[in-house]
Scaffold this motif. Sequence first.
Motif, PDB file in Angstrom:
ATOM      1  N   SER A   1      -6.539   2.734  -4.694  1.00 43.73           N
ATOM      2  CA  SER A   1      -7.671   1.949  -4.653  1.00 43.73           C
ATOM      3  C   SER A   1      -7.408   1.142  -5.917  1.00 43.73           C
ATOM      4  O   SER A   1      -7.569   0.091  -5.722  1.00 43.73           O
ATOM      5  CB  SER A   1      -8.464   2.835  -4.597  1.00 43.73           C
TER       6      SER A   1
ATOM      7  N   ILE B   1     -13.011   4.985   6.551  1.00 46.79           N
ATOM      8  CA  ILE B   1     -12.774   4.482   6.872  1.00 46.79           C
ATOM      9  C   ILE B   1     -14.168   3.349   7.233  1.00 46.79           C
ATOM     10  O   ILE B   1     -14.764   2.622   6.824  1.00 46.79           O
ATOM     11  CB  ILE B   1     -11.778   3.440   8.012  1.00 46.79           C
TER      12      ILE B   1
ATOM     13  N   ILE C   1      -8.782  -0.334   3.407  1.00 49.36           N
ATOM     14  CA  ILE C   1      -7.240  -1.119   4.167  1.00 49.36           C
ATOM     15  C   ILE C   1      -7.332   0.173   5.294  1.00 49.36           C
ATOM     16  O   ILE C   1      -6.287   0.010   5.467  1.00 49.36           O
ATOM     17  CB  ILE C   1      -7.203  -2.009   3.058  1.00 49.36           C
ATOM     18  N   GLY C   2      -7.278   0.924   4.226  1.00 48.97           N
ATOM     19  CA  GLY C   2      -6.674   2.542   4.659  1.00 48.97           C
ATOM     20  C   GLY C   2      -7.744   3.824   4.673  1.00 48.97           C
ATOM     21  O   GLY C   2      -8.883   3.717   3.800  1.00 48.97           O
TER      22      GLY C   2
ATOM     23  N   THR D   1     -12.574  -3.862   0.141  1.00 47.61           N
ATOM     24  CA  THR D   1     -13.105  -4.214   1.707  1.00 47.61           C
ATOM     25  C   THR D   1     -11.678  -2.581   2.076  1.00 47.61           C
ATOM     26  O   THR D   1     -10.540  -2.524   1.149  1.00 47.61           O
ATOM     27  CB  THR D   1     -11.585  -5.042   2.121  1.00 47.61           C
TER      28      THR D   1
ATOM     29  N   VAL E   1      -3.055   3.114   8.511  1.00 50.93           N
ATOM     30  CA  VAL E   1      -4.200   1.457   7.580  1.00 50.93           C
ATOM     31  C   VAL E   1      -4.932   1.627   8.722  1.00 50.93           C
ATOM     32  O   VAL E   1      -5.021   2.394  10.036  1.00 50.93           O
ATOM     33  CB  VAL E   1      -3.177   0.649   7.415  1.00 50.93           C
ATOM     34  N   ARG E   2      -5.881   0.454   8.897  1.00 51.77           N
ATOM     35  CA  ARG E   2      -6.566   0.257  10.223  1.00 51.77           C
ATOM     36  C   ARG E   2      -5.972  -0.819  10.469  1.00 51.77           C
ATOM     37  O   ARG E   2      -5.564  -1.796  10.115  1.00 51.77           O
ATOM     38  CB  ARG E   2      -8.467  -0.404   9.999  1.00 51.77           C
ATOM     39  N   ASP E   3      -5.918  -0.804  12.604  1.00 50.73           N
ATOM     40  CA  ASP E   3      -5.424  -1.795  12.816  1.00 50.73           C
ATOM     41  C   ASP E   3      -6.132  -1.484  13.740  1.00 50.73           C
ATOM     42  O   ASP E   3      -6.505  -0.510  14.909  1.00 50.73           O
ATOM     43  CB  ASP E   3      -3.827  -1.396  13.407  1.00 50.73           C
TER      44      ASP E   3
ATOM     45  N   SER F   1     -16.834   0.793   5.815  1.00 55.53           N
ATOM     46  CA  SER F   1     -17.278  -0.793   6.109  1.00 55.53           C
ATOM     47  C   SER F   1     -18.220  -1.392   6.322  1.00 55.53           C
ATOM     48  O   SER F   1     -19.030  -0.180   6.764  1.00 55.53           O
ATOM     49  CB  SER F   1     -15.966  -0.316   7.360  1.00 55.53           C
TER      50      SER F   1
ATOM     51  N   LEU G   1       0.903  -1.176   0.058  1.00 53.60           N
ATOM     52  CA  LEU G   1       0.066   0.082   0.052  1.00 53.60           C
ATOM     53  C   LEU G   1       0.940   1.232   0.241  1.00 53.60           C
ATOM     54  O   LEU G   1       0.224   2.053  -0.958  1.00 53.60           O
ATOM     55  CB  LEU G   1      -0.555   0.081   1.491  1.00 53.60           C
TER      56      LEU G   1
ATOM     57  N   VAL H   1      -9.313   1.717  -0.741  1.00 55.18           N
ATOM     58  CA  VAL H   1     -10.241  -0.157  -0.540  1.00 55.18           C
ATOM     59  C   VAL H   1      -8.955  -0.919  -1.838  1.00 55.18           C
ATOM     60  O   VAL H   1      -8.108  -0.037  -2.421  1.00 55.18           O
ATOM     61  CB  VAL H   1     -11.139   0.027  -1.257  1.00 55.18           C
ATOM     62  N   ASP H   2      -9.455  -2.360  -1.647  1.00 51.82           N
ATOM     63  CA  ASP H   2      -8.603  -2.920  -2.070  1.00 51.82           C
ATOM     64  C   ASP H   2      -8.874  -4.043  -2.842  1.00 51.82           C
ATOM     65  O   ASP H   2      -9.753  -3.846  -3.872  1.00 51.82           O
ATOM     66  CB  ASP H   2      -7.595  -4.194  -1.042  1.00 51.82           C
TER      67      ASP H   2
END
Length: 298
Positions: free
Chosen positions: A281, A180, A249-250, A247, A141-143, A184, A118, A242-243
């Motif tokens: 994306s 995000i 992802i960040g 989804t 990014v989401r964690d 989501s 990414l 999104v990927d």
Amino acid sequence: TARAAAAQGAASAEQAGRAAPVSRPASPAPQATADSARNSSQSLRRALTILDALRHDAARGLSLVELADVLGTHKSTVSRLLAPLVEVHLVRRTPTGRFVLGAGTLRLGQAYLEGLDLRTVAEPHLADLMRASGATCHLVVRDGLDVVYIDKQENTAVVRMASRIGHRMPLYCTGVGKAILAASDVDLLESVLAHPLSAVTARTLTDPDALRAELRTVAQRGYAIDDRENETEVRCVAAAVVDHTETAIGALSVSALASHMPPARVRELGPLVVQAARAVSAGMGSVRCGYEPTGRNA
């Protein structure tokens, strides 16, 4: 005379002993070379169109007649184009005579995904966004229920932001986090709302219903706004990345002091941020954001 005859005979023998000039094939005409290159390019484009058509009908597949309709050409031409694709397992012929994507495409897809990073994909777009906006840009990014900053492009001509790579912040009070959340599944939002929404500043949304309403607006608008909700004097405009599974992802964002980013400037920056996020994306394999292997969007 005898002497003249001997001299003439020697000259004839010398001429006969010389090697005959070697005949070389003529070089192909430039026009013929150009025509050959165009034909090869056309065949490649048609083969790619076949793969793209099969991607859109992955479960059912397409018949030879249907593929000919897609290409607007004869069945014999399609058969010729299909032969090497079948040979290398990019296309498979089913027992019913229809054509579907082959296992070779899966191997290509896996190799592509393994090579994706990414931060690497986003870096040029983040730099372009920084130059276009004149402000500091972030990639996160989401964690879990937080975002983690993984890149930052800073305009050194303006006031520096306190953010740093590796810094962690909650989803609910940041522009990138709200972007995000809006992109989501609702399960992620419910996980966030299972915990108290603590106020980070006086403008942080701490009421679950207010956050839900804000996220609906974000989803409709395409970008999120952090209006001094995470830092007292900072505004932020963000959009989700999104990927290939669509989804989130960040996200990436543009941040500046509120005095440098009035509401009118926020509205100007929103589309720029969305455009950059869509480009990232697409680089991550998103079809929804415009990725087309045959270059239809070029």
